[in-house]
Design a protein around this motif. Structure first.
Motif, PDB file in Angstrom:
ATOM      1  N   MET A 135       0.825  -1.208   0.000  1.00 45.07           N
ATOM      2  CA  MET A 135       0.000   0.000   0.000  1.00 45.07           C
ATOM      3  C   MET A 135       0.856   1.253   0.000  1.00 45.07           C
ATOM      4  O   MET A 135       0.363   2.366   0.178  1.00 45.07           O
ATOM      5  N   ARG A 136       2.173   1.081  -0.166  1.00 45.43           N
ATOM      6  CA  ARG A 136       3.148   2.152  -0.315  1.00 45.43           C
ATOM      7  C   ARG A 136       3.240   3.063   0.914  1.00 45.43           C
ATOM      8  O   ARG A 136       3.480   4.263   0.799  1.00 45.43           O
ATOM      9  N   GLU A 137       3.067   2.468   2.119  1.00 40.59           N
ATOM     10  CA  GLU A 137       3.366   3.230   3.326  1.00 40.59           C
ATOM     11  C   GLU A 137       4.870   3.496   3.430  1.00 40.59           C
ATOM     12  O   GLU A 137       5.305   4.425   4.097  1.00 40.59           O
ATOM     13  N   ALA A 138       5.659   2.664   2.769  1.00 38.72           N
ATOM     14  CA  ALA A 138       7.107   2.847   2.650  1.00 38.72           C
ATOM     15  C   ALA A 138       7.547   2.177   1.358  1.00 38.72           C
ATOM     16  O   ALA A 138       6.816   1.368   0.774  1.00 38.72           O
ATOM     17  N   ASP A 139       8.751   2.509   0.894  1.00 36.15           N
ATOM     18  CA  ASP A 139       9.265   1.919  -0.341  1.00 36.15           C
ATOM     19  C   ASP A 139      10.039   0.630  -0.088  1.00 36.15           C
ATOM     20  O   ASP A 139       9.980  -0.306  -0.885  1.00 36.15           O
ATOM     21  N   VAL A 140      10.784   0.605   0.998  1.00 31.17           N
ATOM     22  CA  VAL A 140      11.628  -0.557   1.297  1.00 31.17           C
ATOM     23  C   VAL A 140      11.685  -0.736   2.812  1.00 31.17           C
ATOM     24  O   VAL A 140      11.639   0.242   3.564  1.00 31.17           O
ATOM     25  N   ALA A 141      11.771  -1.982   3.247  1.00 28.38           N
ATOM     26  CA  ALA A 141      11.787  -2.278   4.679  1.00 28.38           C
ATOM     27  C   ALA A 141      12.939  -3.219   5.010  1.00 28.38           C
ATOM     28  O   ALA A 141      13.313  -4.073   4.205  1.00 28.38           O
ATOM     29  N   ILE A 142      13.499  -3.042   6.203  1.00 32.91           N
ATOM     30  CA  ILE A 142      14.450  -3.999   6.770  1.00 32.91           C
ATOM     31  C   ILE A 142      13.829  -4.480   8.069  1.00 32.91           C
ATOM     32  O   ILE A 142      13.576  -3.687   8.972  1.00 32.91           O
ATOM     33  N   ARG A 143      13.585  -5.781   8.151  1.00 35.16           N
ATOM     34  CA  ARG A 143      12.869  -6.342   9.288  1.00 35.16           C
ATOM     35  C   ARG A 143      13.581  -7.568   9.851  1.00 35.16           C
ATOM     36  O   ARG A 143      14.331  -8.237   9.148  1.00 35.16           O
ATOM     37  N   MET A 144      13.287  -7.853  11.137  1.00 36.87           N
ATOM     38  CA  MET A 144      13.945  -8.940  11.833  1.00 36.87           C
ATOM     39  C   MET A 144      13.212 -10.269  11.678  1.00 36.87           C
ATOM     40  O   MET A 144      13.401 -11.193  12.467  1.00 36.87           O
ATOM     41  N   LYS A 145      12.338 -10.358  10.693  1.00 40.49           N
ATOM     42  CA  LYS A 145      11.710 -11.615  10.324  1.00 40.49           C
ATOM     43  C   LYS A 145      11.224 -11.493   8.892  1.00 40.49           C
ATOM     44  O   LYS A 145      11.073 -10.385   8.374  1.00 40.49           O
ATOM     45  N   GLU A 146      10.969 -12.634   8.257  1.00 35.90           N
ATOM     46  CA  GLU A 146      10.550 -12.591   6.858  1.00 35.90           C
ATOM     47  C   GLU A 146       9.167 -11.963   6.742  1.00 35.90           C
ATOM     48  O   GLU A 146       8.227 -12.372   7.424  1.00 35.90           O
ATOM     49  N   PRO A 147       9.020 -10.958   5.882  1.00 34.88           N
ATOM     50  CA  PRO A 147       7.712 -10.309   5.710  1.00 34.88           C
ATOM     51  C   PRO A 147       6.683 -11.298   5.174  1.00 34.88           C
ATOM     52  O   PRO A 147       6.994 -12.154   4.346  1.00 34.88           O
ATOM     53  N   SER A 148       5.458 -11.163   5.661  1.00 37.66           N
ATOM     54  CA  SER A 148       4.393 -12.068   5.231  1.00 37.66           C
ATOM     55  C   SER A 148       3.476 -11.444   4.193  1.00 37.66           C
ATOM     56  O   SER A 148       2.613 -12.127   3.642  1.00 37.66           O
ATOM     57  N   GLN A 149       3.654 -10.149   3.917  1.00 36.53           N
ATOM     58  CA  GLN A 149       2.783  -9.481   2.960  1.00 36.53           C
ATOM     59  C   GLN A 149       3.022 -10.015   1.541  1.00 36.53           C
ATOM     60  O   GLN A 149       4.144 -10.377   1.184  1.00 36.53           O
ATOM     61  N   ALA A 150       1.967 -10.043   0.772  1.00 34.99           N
ATOM     62  CA  ALA A 150       2.062 -10.562  -0.602  1.00 34.99           C
ATOM     63  C   ALA A 150       2.686  -9.525  -1.532  1.00 34.99           C
ATOM     64  O   ALA A 150       2.793  -8.350  -1.199  1.00 34.99           O
ATOM     65  N   ASP A 151       3.108  -9.986  -2.702  1.00 35.03           N
ATOM     66  CA  ASP A 151       3.629  -9.121  -3.775  1.00 35.03           C
ATOM     67  C   ASP A 151       4.867  -8.344  -3.335  1.00 35.03           C
ATOM     68  O   ASP A 151       5.053  -7.181  -3.707  1.00 35.03           O
ATOM     69  N   LEU A 152       5.727  -8.993  -2.546  1.00 33.84           N
ATOM     70  CA  LEU A 152       6.973  -8.365  -2.118  1.00 33.84           C
ATOM     71  C   LEU A 152       8.162  -9.169  -2.618  1.00 33.84           C
ATOM     72  O   LEU A 152       8.122 -10.395  -2.680  1.00 33.84           O
ATOM     73  N   ILE A 153       9.221  -8.456  -2.971  1.00 28.00           N
ATOM     74  CA  ILE A 153      10.503  -9.097  -3.248  1.00 28.00           C
ATOM     75  C   ILE A 153      11.269  -9.123  -1.927  1.00 28.00           C
ATOM     76  O   ILE A 153      11.420  -8.090  -1.270  1.00 28.00           O
ATOM     77  N   ARG A 154      11.731 -10.284  -1.515  1.00 28.23           N
ATOM     78  CA  ARG A 154      12.399 -10.450  -0.226  1.00 28.23           C
ATOM     79  C   ARG A 154      13.827 -10.908  -0.440  1.00 28.23           C
ATOM     80  O   ARG A 154      14.090 -11.731  -1.297  1.00 28.23           O
ATOM     81  N   LYS A 155      14.726 -10.400   0.378  1.00 26.18           N
ATOM     82  CA  LYS A 155      16.113 -10.856   0.339  1.00 26.18           C
ATOM     83  C   LYS A 155      16.626 -10.989   1.761  1.00 26.18           C
ATOM     84  O   LYS A 155      16.575 -10.035   2.538  1.00 26.18           O
ATOM     85  N   ARG A 156      17.125 -12.160   2.099  1.00 22.20           N
ATOM     86  CA  ARG A 156      17.706 -12.366   3.425  1.00 22.20           C
ATOM     87  C   ARG A 156      19.094 -11.737   3.451  1.00 22.20           C
ATOM     88  O   ARG A 156      19.957 -12.073   2.639  1.00 22.20           O
ATOM     89  N   LEU A 157      19.301 -10.812   4.371  1.00 16.94           N
ATOM     90  CA  LEU A 157      20.550 -10.059   4.418  1.00 16.94           C
ATOM     91  C   LEU A 157      21.591 -10.702   5.318  1.00 16.94           C
ATOM     92  O   LEU A 157      22.760 -10.815   4.966  1.00 16.94           O
ATOM     93  N   MET A 158      21.185 -11.085   6.513  1.00 15.54           N
ATOM     94  CA  MET A 158      22.121 -11.610   7.498  1.00 15.54           C
ATOM     95  C   MET A 158      21.319 -12.172   8.662  1.00 15.54           C
ATOM     96  O   MET A 158      20.080 -12.172   8.635  1.00 15.54           O
ATOM     97  N   THR A 159      22.008 -12.653   9.669  1.00 15.19           N
ATOM     98  CA  THR A 159      21.360 -13.049  10.908  1.00 15.19           C
ATOM     99  C   THR A 159      22.024 -12.316  12.061  1.00 15.19           C
ATOM    100  O   THR A 159      23.195 -11.938  11.980  1.00 15.19           O
TER     101      THR A 159
END
Length: 301
Positions: A135-159
């Motif tokens: 819904m474009r509340e933000a352009d890009v996110a960095i989160r401490m768990k895998e996003p569950s929202q649909a239609d997203l490109i996800r990349k695991r960065l590190m642990t």
């Protein structure tokens, strides 16, 4: 006001002739004439003086031509920037991440991003609430768990892991606990149990609390926990990504370390080809590689 009529008016005013403007626009002279007449009627003004040698702008026509000239220049500039955007990075990028990661890891490294892309405008939104990227509340996110929202490109960065740290001054004065039970002789600094935090941290704190710390300081974010540790108040629960920027922190009770917490970067599918997103993604990945190399050199990895 009809944009198409303004475009035709500008071409006629620039050419000084209905015929020449029609040739440029690939329109018949009669079609051009009808559009000009309709524009004059909508404005209730005469825009051209007509004579045998062509068309001359009236005072009202000159005012409108000044406006369409300015519009044309801005559109040309925008078109050039759009074409150049394949090679340039500029404009606003809204980045959301947690308060801890944003203040302790990301913000200190942003100068490297601005050195490469000085025209970029980063809006850093730090909050534990997961913003709605589709819904474009933000352009890009960095989160401490895998996003569950649909239609997203996800990349695991590190642990990352949550660990216990104390300042060197604190351990020189109070000693280092040998077992988790020894936490009963120290002040524990951690996130408030009611604060939003990753599950691994909550589990770790719950385990430590069973040993009845001598004293307790709770804060609602990791930046506050870090400040307590740096000011020698006790032993704090902190993510391990802070160790590079604060090398004097002492890691205590390694057997109490949390399980690994994955860190993901995510952005909407529709922004797949955004140069701003690509630049930010590459910047974060480069910083993570440099972070790992530095920790390895320090013997902390």
């Amino acid at each position: 006001m009809d944009w198409d009529k303004l475009r035709i008016f500008h071409a006629v005013a620039d050419a000084g002739s209905l015929t020449h403007a029609g040739d440029k626009l690939n329109l018949s002279q009669s079609a051009v004439s009808r559009q000009i007449r309709a524009l004059e009627e909508s404005l209730n003004a005469t825009l051209f003086h007509r004579h045998a040698r062509g068309l001359i702008l009236t005072e009202q026509g000159e005012l409108l031509f000044d406006a369409t000239s300015a519009m044309s220049k801005r559109l040309d500039a925008a078109s050039a920037r759009i074409r150049d955007s394949e090679d340039e990075v500029f404009g606003e990028l809204r980045v959301t991440t947690t308060f801890g990661f944003g203040t302790l890891w990301l913000a200190p490294r942003l100068p490297h991003l601005y050195e490469k892309f000085p025209d970029l405008k980063v809006d850093l939104m730090l909050e534990e609430r997961v913003l709605d990227l589709p819904m474009r509340e933000a352009d890009v996110a960095i989160r401490m768990k895998e996003p569950s929202q649909a239609d997203l490109i996800r990349k695991r960065l590190m642990t990352v892991r949550m660990k216990l740290y104390a300042s060197r001054k604190y351990v020189d004065k109070h000693g280092i606990p040998e077992t988790a039970a020894d936490i009963s002789e120290h002040r524990l600094i951690c996130q408030n149990p009611s604060a939003a935090q990753v599950g691994a941290s909550a589990v770790m704190v719950q385990g430590l609390m069973t040993h009845n710390p001598q004293s307790l300081l709770t804060v609602n974010n990791y930046f506050g926990v870090l400040q307590g540790v740096l000011h020698n108040l006790g032993i704090g629960v902190l993510p391990d990504y802070v160790t590079e920027d604060f090398p004097d922190l002492v890691h205590v009770l390694p057997e109490s370390d949390s399980s690994e917490v994955p860190v993901y970067l995510a952005y909407p599918e529709e922004l797949r080809h955004s140069r701003r997103i690509q630049a930010f993604r590459d910047f974060v990945q480069e910083e993570i590689i440099a972070h790992r190399k530095h920790l390895k050199a320090l013997g902390k990895l």
